[in-house]
Design a protein around this motif. Sequence first.
Motif, short mmCIF file in Angstrom:
data_model
loop_
_atom_site.label_atom_id
_atom_site.label_comp_id
_atom_site.label_asym_id
_atom_site.label_seq_id
_atom_site.Cartn_x
_atom_site.Cartn_y
_atom_site.Cartn_z
N ALA A 171 0.54 -1.12 -0.26
CA ALA A 171 0.09 -0.19 -0.25
C ALA A 171 0.72 1.29 0.26
CB ALA A 171 -0.72 0.03 1.00
N ILE A 172 2.50 1.23 0.96
CA ILE A 172 2.58 2.37 1.10
C ILE A 172 3.51 2.53 -0.61
CG2 ILE A 172 5.13 3.60 2.41
CD1 ILE A 172 3.95 1.86 4.73
N ILE A 173 3.81 1.29 -1.45
CA ILE A 173 4.63 1.86 -2.69
C ILE A 173 3.48 2.36 -3.64
CG2 ILE A 173 6.48 0.20 -1.93
CD1 ILE A 173 5.20 -1.74 -4.00
N THR A 174 2.58 1.65 -3.34
CA THR A 174 1.27 2.83 -4.25
C THR A 174 1.38 3.94 -4.88
OG1 THR A 174 0.56 -0.09 -3.97
CG2 THR A 174 -1.07 2.19 -4.52
N VAL A 175 1.67 4.86 -2.98
CA VAL A 175 1.29 6.42 -3.04
C VAL A 175 2.77 6.39 -3.21
CG1 VAL A 175 0.71 7.83 -1.48
CG2 VAL A 175 -0.42 5.92 -1.16
N ALA A 176 3.92 5.84 -2.06
CA ALA A 176 5.16 6.96 -2.38
C ALA A 176 5.42 5.95 -4.15
CB ALA A 176 6.13 6.10 -2.05
N GLU A 188 -6.77 4.34 -6.21
CA GLU A 188 -6.19 5.34 -5.32
C GLU A 188 -8.29 5.89 -4.43
OE1 GLU A 188 -6.25 10.22 -7.21
OE2 GLU A 188 -5.79 8.59 -8.01
N GLY A 189 -7.79 6.32 -3.75
CA GLY A 189 -9.59 6.61 -2.87
C GLY A 189 -10.16 5.03 -1.93
N GLU A 190 -8.59 3.94 -2.23
CA GLU A 190 -9.56 2.80 -1.36
C GLU A 190 -8.42 2.05 -0.29
OE1 GLU A 190 -10.56 -1.30 -3.41
OE2 GLU A 190 -8.05 -1.14 -3.73
N SER A 191 -8.79 2.23 0.58
CA SER A 191 -8.39 1.57 1.97
C SER A 191 -7.95 -0.20 2.48
CB SER A 191 -9.39 2.04 3.27
OG SER A 191 -10.08 1.12 3.35
N LEU A 192 -6.85 0.20 3.00
CA LEU A 192 -6.86 -2.00 3.39
C LEU A 192 -7.97 -2.63 3.99
CD1 LEU A 192 -3.39 -1.60 5.53
CD2 LEU A 192 -3.50 -2.13 2.95
N GLY A 193 -8.48 -1.61 4.23
CA GLY A 193 -9.59 -2.10 5.62
C GLY A 193 -10.76 -3.09 4.14
N GLU A 194 -11.80 -1.61 3.03
CA GLU A 194 -12.37 -1.66 1.86
C GLU A 194 -12.10 -2.83 0.91
OE1 GLU A 194 -13.84 2.86 1.19
OE2 GLU A 194 -12.13 2.30 0.31
N LEU A 195 -10.51 -3.24 0.45
CA LEU A 195 -9.74 -3.98 -0.49
C LEU A 195 -10.12 -5.59 0.36
CD1 LEU A 195 -8.89 -5.36 -3.04
CD2 LEU A 195 -6.15 -4.83 -1.62
N GLN A 196 -9.88 -5.59 1.50
CA GLN A 196 -9.47 -6.97 2.49
C GLN A 196 -11.07 -7.68 2.37
OE1 GLN A 196 -7.41 -9.02 3.59
NE2 GLN A 196 -8.42 -10.02 3.32
N GLY A 197 -12.23 -6.38 2.51
CA GLY A 197 -13.79 -6.59 3.13
C GLY A 197 -14.93 -7.38 2.15
N ARG A 198 -13.56 -7.12 0.76
CA ARG A 198 -14.50 -7.64 -0.54
C ARG A 198 -13.84 -9.61 -0.59
NH1 ARG A 198 -12.10 -3.60 -5.55
NH2 ARG A 198 -12.74 -1.92 -4.23
N PHE A 244 -5.24 1.06 8.34
CA PHE A 244 -6.53 0.33 7.67
C PHE A 244 -7.25 0.88 7.38
CE2 PHE A 244 -5.16 -2.87 11.05
CZ PHE A 244 -3.76 -4.36 10.30
N THR A 245 -8.34 2.20 7.64
CA THR A 245 -9.14 3.05 7.16
C THR A 245 -8.59 3.83 6.29
OG1 THR A 245 -8.83 3.95 9.25
CG2 THR A 245 -10.31 2.13 9.12
N GLU A 246 -7.15 4.88 6.02
CA GLU A 246 -6.92 5.53 5.46
C GLU A 246 -6.51 5.11 3.64
OE1 GLU A 246 -3.33 7.50 6.29
OE2 GLU A 246 -3.02 6.70 8.40
N ALA A 247 -6.93 5.96 2.81
CA ALA A 247 -7.74 5.83 1.36
C ALA A 247 -6.26 5.78 1.16
CB ALA A 247 -8.81 6.58 1.22
N ALA A 248 -5.77 5.58 -0.48
CA ALA A 248 -5.00 5.67 -0.58
C ALA A 248 -4.56 7.29 -1.45
CB ALA A 248 -3.91 4.75 -1.52
N SER A 249 -3.68 8.00 -1.87
CA SER A 249 -4.18 9.11 -2.30
C SER A 249 -3.47 9.07 -3.97
CB SER A 249 -3.29 10.63 -1.76
OG SER A 249 -1.66 10.01 -1.45
#
Length: 239
Positions: A73-78, A97-107, A168-173
Motif C-alpha cells: 500500500a505504501i509503495i502504491t502511494v510513494a 486510488e481512494g481505496e483503503s486496506l479495509g475496503e480491499l480486504q473486505g471484498r 486500515f482505514t486511510e485511503a490511498a491518495s
Amino acid sequence: MPSSTPTVVLVHGAFADAAGWFGVINELQRHGIPVIAPANPLRGLASDAAYIASVAARTAGPVVLVGHSYGGAIITVAGATENVVGLVYVAAYVLEEGESLGELQGRFPDSQLVGSLKQWTYPVEGGDLAEEVSITEEAFPAVFAADVSESVGKVLAASQRPLAVSAFTEAASAAAWKTKPSWAIVAGADQVINPEVERFGAKRAGAVTVEIEGASHAVAVSRPTAVADLIRDAVRATS
C-alpha cells in the motif's frame, strides 16, 4: 553521475522489520544491485508513504520500490515520486486510488490474521491516545511464517513491530501502478493476506505475476532467491 541501474528500496510491512529482507538483500548485493531497506514507521498510510517517498527522492538515480504486505500500500502511494521507475509487490496489498486496506480486504473472506491480533493504546502528540495491533506470539509462527523453522518463527514473533489501527482505514491518495510498470509475487499459502486479495490487486495493476505455491506471508524470509529473482527482473526491465 548516478548509475543507470535502479536502486532497490525494500519496504517491509506490518508485524515485521527490515531484517526480514536479509536474504533478499544478500541475493541482490551478490548480483551488484544497489539496495537499501529503510525502517517503515507503521504509523499510518499517508505519513508512512510520505517517509518512503522522501527516501526515494533523496536516492541518486532511478529507484525500484519493493513492498511486502502493508508495504505494498505504501509503495502504491510513494511510487508517484518522480525517480521511481518500477514497483514490486511481495505478498502485498495493491490499492486503487481512494481505496483503503479495509475496503480491499473486505471484498474477500478473512484470513487467519483476524482472530490472531492483540490491540492496545499508545500515546501520540498532544497527550492523546491511538491504537495499534500486533499478532499474538503464540499465533505468529503459524499465521505469518508457517514455512520457516520454528526457531526463526519465534524470533520473528518476538521482534515484530505493531501497526497503527488507523492504517486500515486511510485511503490511498495515489495509485502509482497506473503509470509505472509493476511486478508481483503471490504467496500461495498466505494466512495474513488472503491470496485472492494478492491475485486481485496484481491483476488489476497489470503486474507481471509469479505465484509461489506453499509460500507463507514470510515469503521474503523463506524464499529469498525467488523474491530477489523477480526484483532483478524489474531492475533489468527499468535499467
